[in-house]
Scaffold this motif. Structure first.
Motif, mmCIF file in Angstrom:
data_model
loop_
_atom_site.group_PDB
_atom_site.id
_atom_site.type_symbol
_atom_site.label_atom_id
_atom_site.label_comp_id
_atom_site.label_asym_id
_atom_site.label_seq_id
_atom_site.Cartn_x
_atom_site.Cartn_y
_atom_site.Cartn_z
ATOM 1 N N ARG A 269 -6.762 -4.264 -5.155
ATOM 2 C CA ARG A 269 -7.011 -4.713 -3.777
ATOM 3 C C ARG A 269 -7.877 -3.718 -3.008
ATOM 4 O O ARG A 269 -8.771 -4.106 -2.247
ATOM 5 N N ASP B 196 -7.778 5.006 1.861
ATOM 6 C CA ASP B 196 -8.760 3.993 2.230
ATOM 7 C C ASP B 196 -10.092 4.638 2.602
ATOM 8 O O ASP B 196 -11.156 4.169 2.185
ATOM 9 N N ARG C 149 -11.509 -3.998 -4.248
ATOM 10 C CA ARG C 149 -12.104 -5.253 -3.764
ATOM 11 C C ARG C 149 -12.457 -5.149 -2.284
ATOM 12 O O ARG C 149 -13.499 -5.648 -1.851
ATOM 13 N N ARG C 150 -11.565 -4.521 -1.524
ATOM 14 C CA ARG C 150 -11.802 -4.397 -0.084
ATOM 15 C C ARG C 150 -13.090 -3.644 0.212
ATOM 16 O O ARG C 150 -13.732 -3.865 1.231
ATOM 17 N N HIS C 151 -13.493 -2.791 -0.711
ATOM 18 C CA HIS C 151 -14.701 -1.998 -0.501
ATOM 19 C C HIS C 151 -15.862 -2.458 -1.385
ATOM 20 O O HIS C 151 -16.779 -1.687 -1.674
ATOM 21 N N ASP D 70 0.830 -1.181 0.000
ATOM 22 C CA ASP D 70 0.000 0.000 0.000
ATOM 23 C C ASP D 70 0.871 1.240 0.000
ATOM 24 O O ASP D 70 1.840 1.343 0.740
#
Length: 277
Positions: free
Chosen positions: A234, A174, A237-239, A18
């Motif tokens: 990533r 994020d 996808r995480r959200h 990240d």
């Protein structure tokens, strides 16, 4: 797509992961970087000067417009031109949010394509400049001095959300991605355009574009905030978003313009979808 395979080693041998983020003002929404807001606010009156501080965005805009238009048409299973109305206004009936709209370089074309456009920016002078220009063009665009977090907290929802050339300027990526994802209706789209964290991007976007050619004001970018394609995948996808397409955007000096390309080394644009409810 194989985004991981397209990553390149960063200057100094940094490992993939990240991207580092600078802390934002604790009194503001987490994604807001006051220094970045002030930087662009100071340039607010220059957004529509095609030969000024934002000439690089003006040059890039035709590629961005075409990509967004085609992505939203495909996402909504629309026909771009079998009848006159659809051909002229292929985005009619779609509610679209442009986050970090600046002077309205994307909001105005989207409105002309038929979308109901809400456009927001954390710099109030940008919103004022954009609103004035739209009024001069006779375009009805809902410009607001607001953040993605604020709209998400208010329960706003859109068929498509655009975050173009903004993620490299936010303080908390994020939090920003979470807010943008929450603003997308089930079955809707998020389109993100940004810069890859590579040696090539540093050389072209900062050294060449800012320091040598003067295409952008010096200090426009912080290389550490650039986001690699695999990181972007990533993050989305995480959200709860699935990447449907990813293309590079490259400048052709012989043609004097930009085009999409499989080459993600510098600029790239991503179309992600939220699953149907």
């Amino acid at each position: 797509m194989a985004a991981d395979e397209r990553e390149q080693q960063s200057p100094g041998g940094a490992e993939a992961g990240d991207a580092p983020r600078a802390a934002g003002d604790p009194g503001a929404d987490p994604s807001v970087d006051p220094a970045e807001v002030a930087r662009f606010a100071a340039l607010a009156e220059r957004w529509w000067d095609r030969h000024g501080a934002f000439r690089a965005l003006h040059a890039l805009n035709p590629v961005r417009i075409a990509y967004v238009r085609d992505a939203l048409i495909a996402d909504q299973r629309r026909d771009a031109g079998t009848d006159g109305a659809a051909g002229l206004k292929p985005l009619a009936g779609l509610r679209v949010l442009d986050v970090g709209c600046g002077g309205g370089l994307m909001a105005e074309p989207l409105c002309r394509l038929g979308a109901e456009v809400v456009a927001i920016d954390a710099a109030e002078p940008n919103v004022q400049a954009a609103r004035l220009h739209a009024e001069e063009q006779g375009l009805a665009i809902d410009y607001r001095h607001a953040t993605a977090e604020a709209l998400a907290a208010d329960g706003e929802r859109f068929d498509a959300v655009l975050a173009l050339e903004i993620v490299e300027h936010v303080a908390d990526l994020d939090a920003f991605a979470a807010a943008c994802a929450s603003l997308v209706n089930p079955g809707g789209s998020l389109v993100v355009a940004t810069l890859n964290r590579t040696v090539a991007a540093y050389a072209l976007a900062i050294v060449a574009a800012e320091r040598i050619l003067g295409w952008l004001p010096a200090g426009s970018h912080d290389w550490s905030r650039f986001v690699r394609p695999a990181e972007m995948v990533r993050l989305l996808r995480r959200h709860g978003l699935a990447v449907a397409d990813m293309q590079g955007m490259v400048y052709n000096p012989l043609a004097g313009g930009w085009t999409t390309s499989p080459n993600l080394a510098v600029n790239y644009i991503v179309h992600a979808r939220k699953p149907d409810a």
